[in-house]
Design an enzyme around this catalytic site. Sequence first.
Site, PDB file in Angstrom:
ATOM      1  N   ASP A  14      54.272  51.389 131.256  1.00  0.00           N
ATOM      2  CA  ASP A  14      54.262  50.066 130.745  1.00  0.00           C
ATOM      3  C   ASP A  14      53.139  49.570 130.056  1.00  0.00           C
ATOM      4  O   ASP A  14      52.518  49.097 131.111  1.00  0.00           O
ATOM      5  CB  ASP A  14      55.885  49.159 130.838  1.00  0.00           C
ATOM      6  CG  ASP A  14      55.985  48.361 129.964  1.00  0.00           C
ATOM      7  OD1 ASP A  14      54.666  48.155 128.607  1.00  0.00           O
ATOM      8  OD2 ASP A  14      57.078  47.426 130.041  1.00  0.00           O
TER       9      ASP A  14
ATOM     10  N   HIS B 197      51.739  46.858 128.147  1.00  0.00           N
ATOM     11  CA  HIS B 197      52.232  45.513 127.574  1.00  0.00           C
ATOM     12  C   HIS B 197      51.863  44.506 128.916  1.00  0.00           C
ATOM     13  O   HIS B 197      52.441  44.425 130.324  1.00  0.00           O
ATOM     14  CB  HIS B 197      53.525  45.102 127.382  1.00  0.00           C
ATOM     15  CG  HIS B 197      54.379  46.029 126.208  1.00  0.00           C
ATOM     16  ND1 HIS B 197      55.029  47.365 126.865  1.00  0.00           N
ATOM     17  CD2 HIS B 197      54.465  45.542 125.255  1.00  0.00           C
ATOM     18  CE1 HIS B 197      55.226  47.634 125.387  1.00  0.00           C
ATOM     19  NE2 HIS B 197      55.730  46.242 124.418  1.00  0.00           N
TER      20      HIS B 197
END
Lengths: 146, 453
Positions: free
Chosen positions: A14, A16
């Site tokens: 991920d 983010h």
Amino acid sequence: MDKMQVVLGVIGSDCHAVGNKILDRFFSDNGYSVTNLGVMVSQDEFIDAAIETGAEAILVSSLYGHAEIDCEGFRERCIERGLDPIVLYIGGNLVVGKNDRAIVEKQFLDMGFDRVFVPPNTELIDQAEILQEDILKNRDLSTRAI
Amino acid sequence: MSFSEHIGIDIGSTFTKGALFTVHDDHLELTERLEYPTDRGDVSAACVSIFHRLSESAQGDSPEIAFSSSAHGGLNMVAIGIVPRYTEKLAREAALSAGAKLCGSFGYYLTEEDCRTIENINPDIILLTGGTDGGNMEYVLKNAHMLSQSEISSVVVYAGNRSAKSEVEKILSSSEQFTLYMCENILPQIDEPSIKEVRSVIKEVFMNQIMKGKGLSRARDILGCEPIPTPGSLFSFIERISTFDEYEHDWALVDIGGATTDCYSVVKEPLRSLYDGVPVFGSGVKELQITRSVEGDIGLRLNSLNLCELIDDDTGLKDYAELVTEHIEHIPQNAEQHRFENLLASSALSLAVKRHSGLLSPIYSVDGQFYRQLGKDLSTIEFLLVSGGVARRAEMEVFFDTGKKQIRLVPDSPVIKFDKDYQLPLLSVIQGVSDKVLAEYFWNQILSKEKGA
């Protein structure tokens, strides 16, 4: 007294990065010593960093809906590698699609996380205190075990 | 007009080399170079003869004198950390960069068996690390305790968690078996490695304590200075000449010996950001810009048979390798032997650089493919400078088998250069020349020499 050590990062593949920086800033400003591992962090990287820094809590973020696979066996792995006790939090958009908050929360509590923050809209200022309480509770437990 | 003279001598296990360098107005020159075989019974002998000869050649009465040595096995170290990819790795890097021969490294809790292993290694120095500042203390305290309970007797350099420093000091100074040096933490924060102080302490320990047992006291008494471990002196030299903007190149030095091969690399950005347009992520402790690795199984004499296994050859290479393993002083006699020597040297060079380089592994995610990098990105390296006796006679090329599933970050298109006169160890050891003058000489004289020039 030394500051409480915490490790944080975004688990799995991920990318983010923003929320993580906010958490880093916030907990650093509120009396914690923060080791921020950034994005794309594996379970073992969290654990390695926690051992080396003597962290008492690992704060896991996941924003892309695959936390279930990424976090599978995290608590067991901590115990296996000698991180016991350790406070484990998770927060973010943990699963894909619309799910009942209570169901998701229970699912991650069952996996061994101490607290689950879904959706990611909690007041941070409350969290700083809750985290301190949870860490102190663990310290209390370890003293009693000795 | 300024003028100074400098004598640098390096004692190797087979040859002792020396050179007289002169500096005129910030311009360095090699004035004389000498080389004698090292007498294994008296490693000081050749060094002292070279010193006298070069002193006679010097114009002035007081040339600066310095010498290094890798004879008698050099500096044996054991590294101890906690997590393999953090402090244990850094402790290893610190030991290697100080010029040590790394004889073992240990992570997490030391066991009684580990202590017995260390006892058998009988290291000159144990580097004890673990924990960021304010971080984990349990491991270093327990490990210090284990060491104090063992039969090990050695110098211990502590460079772990600052919070545990005084406690560790108490535990280890309670018995007579250790000489203790306390340093700053090599990993004060998880993303902030800091090995500079520990390196200089290791060198100081080497000069003050360890040299005593290595037969060098006569050389020290006559030359009037303390020896430095050769690889440590090379490492510092590389650091000194790499701090200038006008010489901003990524490069590597490969010192190919008879039994072992050392590789030093200088890379400004050891973690790459993109590969094929795809983002790359690192893991573990930050890679250092300057690092040294040692390959104990790559060499052109004692380990030449290992190299044969990598080369597809049915023209007698293996027989040649057997010959030079038996007769380590052998020098190629004819065109065919030169060809064999070149083949061995090329594969030693390629293998050492390949092992020094990092790896990329693909990660597949919902957002597409990424790469994770382990180790150092050497793709930006422009020069491979080959040193060692072989640099004088061999022609070399590099060939990398870079793998398919994982990608080796080897140099993309390196130019191979040779330290033809084997000057580097001698240049490295002299201290009284400014970094700038050294850098100019290195980049303009040593690196500019073309292949075969």
